[in-house]
Write a protein that holds these residues in place. Structure first.
Motif, PDB file in Angstrom:
ATOM      1  N   SER A   1       0.836  -1.201   0.000  1.00 23.76           N
ATOM      2  CA  SER A   1       0.000   0.000   0.000  1.00 23.76           C
ATOM      3  C   SER A   1       0.871   1.252   0.000  1.00 23.76           C
ATOM      4  CB  SER A   1      -0.918   0.019   1.226  1.00 23.76           C
ATOM      5  OG  SER A   1      -1.782  -1.112   1.217  1.00 23.76           O
ATOM      6  N   VAL A   2       0.398   2.293  -0.683  1.00 25.96           N
ATOM      7  CA  VAL A   2       1.113   3.565  -0.744  1.00 25.96           C
ATOM      8  C   VAL A   2       0.105   4.699  -0.604  1.00 25.96           C
ATOM      9  CG1 VAL A   2       3.021   2.734  -2.162  1.00 25.96           C
ATOM     10  CG2 VAL A   2       0.959   3.577  -3.270  1.00 25.96           C
ATOM     11  N   SER A   3       0.623   5.848  -0.210  1.00 25.30           N
ATOM     12  CA  SER A   3      -0.214   7.047  -0.097  1.00 25.30           C
ATOM     13  C   SER A   3       0.097   7.955  -1.287  1.00 25.30           C
ATOM     14  CB  SER A   3       0.082   7.780   1.228  1.00 25.30           C
ATOM     15  OG  SER A   3      -0.665   8.974   1.303  1.00 25.30           O
ATOM     16  N   VAL A   4      -0.860   8.046  -2.221  1.00 24.86           N
ATOM     17  CA  VAL A   4      -0.666   8.850  -3.434  1.00 24.86           C
ATOM     18  C   VAL A   4      -1.888   9.726  -3.652  1.00 24.86           C
ATOM     19  CG1 VAL A   4       0.888   7.235  -4.568  1.00 24.86           C
ATOM     20  CG2 VAL A   4      -1.577   6.963  -4.827  1.00 24.86           C
ATOM     21  N   GLY A   5      -1.814  10.557  -4.670  1.00 24.69           N
ATOM     22  CA  GLY A   5      -2.900  11.468  -4.980  1.00 24.69           C
ATOM     23  C   GLY A   5      -4.019  10.808  -5.762  1.00 24.69           C
ATOM     24  N   ALA A   6      -4.671  11.631  -6.614  1.00 28.44           N
ATOM     25  CA  ALA A   6      -5.861  11.176  -7.322  1.00 28.44           C
ATOM     26  C   ALA A   6      -5.544  10.214  -8.457  1.00 28.44           C
ATOM     27  CB  ALA A   6      -6.625  12.386  -7.879  1.00 28.44           C
ATOM     28  N   GLY A   7      -4.326  10.227  -8.972  1.00 27.15           N
ATOM     29  CA  GLY A   7      -3.966   9.272 -10.012  1.00 27.15           C
ATOM     30  C   GLY A   7      -3.998   9.810 -11.426  1.00 27.15           C
ATOM     31  N   GLN A   8      -4.593  10.981 -11.646  1.00 23.19           N
ATOM     32  CA  GLN A   8      -4.615  11.614 -12.972  1.00 23.19           C
ATOM     33  C   GLN A   8      -5.090  10.663 -14.072  1.00 23.19           C
ATOM     34  OE1 GLN A   8      -4.019  14.846 -13.294  1.00 23.19           O
ATOM     35  NE2 GLN A   8      -3.524  15.038 -11.125  1.00 23.19           N
ATOM     36  N   PRO A   9      -6.361  10.205 -14.026  1.00 23.57           N
ATOM     37  CA  PRO A   9      -6.824   9.240 -15.037  1.00 23.57           C
ATOM     38  C   PRO A   9      -6.810   9.789 -16.457  1.00 23.57           C
ATOM     39  CG  PRO A   9      -8.660  10.069 -13.711  1.00 23.57           C
ATOM     40  CD  PRO A   9      -7.404  10.531 -13.052  1.00 23.57           C
ATOM     41  N   VAL A  10      -7.117  11.075 -16.619  1.00 19.98           N
ATOM     42  CA  VAL A  10      -7.138  11.662 -17.962  1.00 19.98           C
ATOM     43  C   VAL A  10      -5.731  11.681 -18.555  1.00 19.98           C
ATOM     44  CG1 VAL A  10      -7.686  13.725 -19.305  1.00 19.98           C
ATOM     45  CG2 VAL A  10      -9.175  13.049 -17.402  1.00 19.98           C
ATOM     46  N   LEU A  11      -4.726  11.955 -17.717  1.00 19.05           N
ATOM     47  CA  LEU A  11      -3.343  11.991 -18.188  1.00 19.05           C
ATOM     48  C   LEU A  11      -2.906  10.623 -18.720  1.00 19.05           C
ATOM     49  CD1 LEU A  11      -0.535  13.328 -18.447  1.00 19.05           C
ATOM     50  CD2 LEU A  11      -0.116  12.652 -16.069  1.00 19.05           C
ATOM     51  N   TRP A  12      -3.200   9.568 -17.992  1.00 17.50           N
ATOM     52  CA  TRP A  12      -2.779   8.233 -18.411  1.00 17.50           C
ATOM     53  C   TRP A  12      -3.539   7.787 -19.645  1.00 17.50           C
ATOM     54  CZ3 TRP A  12       1.643   6.806 -16.683  1.00 17.50           C
ATOM     55  CH2 TRP A  12       2.068   7.192 -15.412  1.00 17.50           C
ATOM     56  N   PHE A  13      -4.818   8.138 -19.739  1.00 18.91           N
ATOM     57  CA  PHE A  13      -5.559   7.810 -20.954  1.00 18.91           C
ATOM     58  C   PHE A  13      -4.986   8.564 -22.158  1.00 18.91           C
ATOM     59  CE2 PHE A  13      -8.882   9.042 -23.986  1.00 18.91           C
ATOM     60  CZ  PHE A  13      -9.225   7.797 -24.477  1.00 18.91           C
ATOM     61  N   GLY A  14      -4.642   9.837 -21.962  1.00 16.88           N
ATOM     62  CA  GLY A  14      -4.053  10.605 -23.044  1.00 16.88           C
ATOM     63  C   GLY A  14      -2.728  10.017 -23.505  1.00 16.88           C
ATOM     64  N   LEU A  15      -1.918   9.551 -22.547  1.00 16.98           N
ATOM     65  CA  LEU A  15      -0.643   8.926 -22.898  1.00 16.98           C
ATOM     66  C   LEU A  15      -0.883   7.658 -23.711  1.00 16.98           C
ATOM     67  CD1 LEU A  15       2.441   8.814 -22.640  1.00 16.98           C
ATOM     68  CD2 LEU A  15       2.128   7.610 -20.455  1.00 16.98           C
ATOM     69  N   PHE A  16      -1.858   6.875 -23.296  1.00 21.22           N
ATOM     70  CA  PHE A  16      -2.199   5.663 -24.053  1.00 21.22           C
ATOM     71  C   PHE A  16      -2.627   6.002 -25.470  1.00 21.22           C
ATOM     72  CE2 PHE A  16      -6.351   3.814 -25.322  1.00 21.22           C
ATOM     73  CZ  PHE A  16      -5.868   2.699 -25.991  1.00 21.22           C
ATOM     74  N   ALA A  17      -3.504   7.000 -25.616  1.00 16.99           N
ATOM     75  CA  ALA A  17      -4.002   7.362 -26.950  1.00 16.99           C
ATOM     76  C   ALA A  17      -2.862   7.798 -27.863  1.00 16.99           C
ATOM     77  CB  ALA A  17      -5.054   8.458 -26.834  1.00 16.99           C
ATOM     78  N   VAL A  18      -1.939   8.599 -27.337  1.00 16.08           N
ATOM     79  CA  VAL A  18      -0.811   9.068 -28.151  1.00 16.08           C
ATOM     80  C   VAL A  18       0.077   7.891 -28.565  1.00 16.08           C
ATOM     81  CG1 VAL A  18       1.322  10.413 -28.092  1.00 16.08           C
ATOM     82  CG2 VAL A  18      -0.797  11.402 -27.213  1.00 16.08           C
TER      83      VAL A  18
ATOM     84  N   VAL B   1      -0.664   1.600  -9.915  1.00 14.64           N
ATOM     85  CA  VAL B   1      -0.359   1.941  -8.518  1.00 14.64           C
ATOM     86  C   VAL B   1      -1.064   3.229  -8.116  1.00 14.64           C
ATOM     87  CG1 VAL B   1       1.487   2.671  -6.958  1.00 14.64           C
ATOM     88  CG2 VAL B   1       1.828   0.688  -8.446  1.00 14.64           C
ATOM     89  N   LEU B   2      -1.027   4.229  -8.991  1.00 13.74           N
ATOM     90  CA  LEU B   2      -1.675   5.499  -8.678  1.00 13.74           C
ATOM     91  C   LEU B   2      -3.192   5.353  -8.595  1.00 13.74           C
ATOM     92  CD1 LEU B   2       0.427   7.914 -10.920  1.00 13.74           C
ATOM     93  CD2 LEU B   2       0.610   7.543  -8.457  1.00 13.74           C
ATOM     94  N   ARG B   3      -3.748   4.423  -9.330  1.00 13.83           N
ATOM     95  CA  ARG B   3      -5.202   4.223  -9.287  1.00 13.83           C
ATOM     96  C   ARG B   3      -5.621   3.408  -8.068  1.00 13.83           C
ATOM     97  NH1 ARG B   3      -8.304  -0.159 -11.458  1.00 13.83           N
ATOM     98  NH2 ARG B   3     -10.528   0.387 -11.516  1.00 13.83           N
ATOM     99  N   LEU B   4      -4.872   2.337  -7.753  1.00 13.93           N
ATOM    100  CA  LEU B   4      -5.252   1.444  -6.655  1.00 13.93           C
ATOM    101  C   LEU B   4      -4.701   1.887  -5.311  1.00 13.93           C
ATOM    102  CD1 LEU B   4      -4.653  -2.035  -8.375  1.00 13.93           C
ATOM    103  CD2 LEU B   4      -6.817  -0.785  -8.147  1.00 13.93           C
ATOM    104  N   HIS B   5      -3.726   2.843  -5.317  1.00 13.18           N
ATOM    105  CA  HIS B   5      -3.008   3.225  -4.101  1.00 13.18           C
ATOM    106  C   HIS B   5      -2.291   2.019  -3.498  1.00 13.18           C
ATOM    107  CE1 HIS B   5      -5.680   7.022  -3.317  1.00 13.18           C
ATOM    108  NE2 HIS B   5      -5.257   6.915  -4.569  1.00 13.18           N
ATOM    109  N   ALA B   6      -1.864   1.131  -4.369  1.00 14.63           N
ATOM    110  CA  ALA B   6      -1.148  -0.075  -3.934  1.00 14.63           C
ATOM    111  C   ALA B   6      -0.466  -0.680  -5.151  1.00 14.63           C
ATOM    112  CB  ALA B   6      -2.095  -1.087  -3.299  1.00 14.63           C
ATOM    113  N   SER B   7       0.529  -1.513  -4.898  1.00 11.41           N
ATOM    114  CA  SER B   7       1.216  -2.203  -5.998  1.00 11.41           C
ATOM    115  C   SER B   7       0.308  -3.280  -6.572  1.00 11.41           C
ATOM    116  CB  SER B   7       2.515  -2.828  -5.487  1.00 11.41           C
ATOM    117  OG  SER B   7       2.232  -3.839  -4.538  1.00 11.41           O
TER     118      SER B   7
END
Length: 377
Positions: free
Chosen positions: A214-231, A288-294
């Motif tokens: 488990s880790v303590s992270v922020g919101a995970g930036q879902p739009v950023l990761w989707f944009g990276l995937f699309a590119v 990890v950023l989405r689940l707040h865990a590995s």
């Protein structure tokens, strides 16, 4: 005196002249793609159309007729077939997306993008390895490896960006080593990566009984990761439309089984598996950023999902071929159907069954596309 009887034609006495032998004009070789001149015979042992390996006689050729170019027709057919398949996938993706967003558009869209980013990035990793003819069955395990390293470093006080970089580079370096092994030994990539996946999964589980940190992270930036995937998926698909790129990175497709592939096949393995490892590391960081865990040691399941999306998107299981937008639409379809199943409280075995069916559909699509376009596109 007795008269000697005359013989017809004996009036022409003396030796008869021999007719002059007409010289035979030399046969000129026909270079590939060169029109055959009128009256020019086709040399014995040389292809009639100028292509090596063709029969010595392939029917009459009229004067000035250029040699055919079947490879251009094959590439045209390949583009048309891929375009038709991608249009169908796009229509299905829009229908699935509408079914996901209709109940509650805004929060569902954010959650949907959060689920889509990591899974779609892993599909891009598998897609790259398929295009180079070196399928990476360790993609899910490499994502778990990168995510676990990232989570461990963050729990020891490493800044988030630095931890992400180290995790991604570790996954990429592992993929690169696998590519070197495949290229040096000229062995099937699926066998090497399957063995590596087992080792990585067991190692992660042994280091931690649950395999999850488990880790303590922020919101995970879902739009950023989707944009990276699309590119990545659109740029990669467009890049592999260039014949020179496909020829350079897909040499393993033409290597007979059991033969040494040489440096060109090795280059494809290094680029395919090394690049696949890097993108898999990005998928692990996004997870990890989405689940707040590995992610833990469940790499085989995520690899199955990624492989199903890549094949459904039109990336050929035989290597080299692949469209441009197909993986994007297939990711929306797969993750969208998974979201609908979860909304209706479906069990997880239903999700895996659904992705298994999508994988089989992708195999059928690969077979049809190969049959229509031919093997030498």
């Amino acid at each position: 005196m007795t008269d000697t009887p005359s013989v017809p034609g004996s009036e022409q006495s003396g030796p008869q002249p021999v007719p002059a032998v007409q010289p035979v004009s030399p046969v000129q070789p026909v270079s590939p793609g060169q029109p055959v001149p009128a009256g020019q015979p086709v040399p014995v042992g040389q292809p009639a159309f100028g292509f090596q390996g063709a029969p010595a006689y392939a029917g009459p050729i009229s004067a000035g007729q250029p040699a055919p170019a079947p490879e251009h027709r094959s590439r045209r057919r390949g583009l048309v077939v891929h375009a038709a398949w991608e249009v169908l996938l796009l229509v299905l993706a829009l229908a699935v997306l509408a079914a996901v967003l209709l109940p509650s558009p805004h929060p569902t869209l954010v959650n949907f993008l959060g689920s889509l980013g990591p899974t779609a990035l892993l599909a891009v990793a598998v897609s790259l390895s398929l295009r180079t003819g070196t399928v990476n069955l360790a993609a899910g395990a490499l994502a778990a490896l990168g995510g676990t390293i990232m989570a461990t470093l963050m729990n020891h006080g490493t800044p988030e960006a630095a931890a992400i970089a180290v995790g991604v580079l570790a996954a990429g370096a592992t993929g690169l080593l696998l590519g070197v092994l495949v290229g040096a030994l000229s062995v099937p990539a699926w066998a090497v990566t399957l063995g590596a996946a087992s080792v990585i999964d067991v190692s992660l589980t042994s280091a931690n009984s649950s395999g999850i940190i488990s880790v303590s992270v922020g919101a995970g930036q879902p739009v950023l990761w989707f944009g990276l995937f699309a590119v990545l998926t659109l740029a990669g698909g467009a890049l592999f439309l260039i014949p020179g790129v496909r020829d350079a990175l897909s040499a393993t497709r033409s290597v007979p089984a059991g033969r040494w592939g040489g440096w060109r096949a090795g280059l494809g393995a290094v680029v395919g598996l090394g690049g696949s490892g890097l993108v898999a590391g990005l998928a692990g960081a996004a997870l990890v950023l989405r689940l707040h865990a590995s992610p833990g040691g469940a790499g085989s399941g995520t690899t199955l999902i990624a492989l199903a999306i890549a094949l459904l998107g039109g990336v050929s299981v035989f290597g080299r071929r692949g469209g441009v937008t197909g993986v994007l639409s297939a990711a929306v379809i797969g993750v969208g159907l998974e979201t609908i199943i979860q909304i209706h409280n479906g069990r997880y075995w239903i999700v895996y069954t659904m992705f298994g069916v999508l994988l089989l559909i992708g195999l059928v699509a690969s077979r049809v596309i190969e049959s229509v376009t031919g093997p030498d596109e």
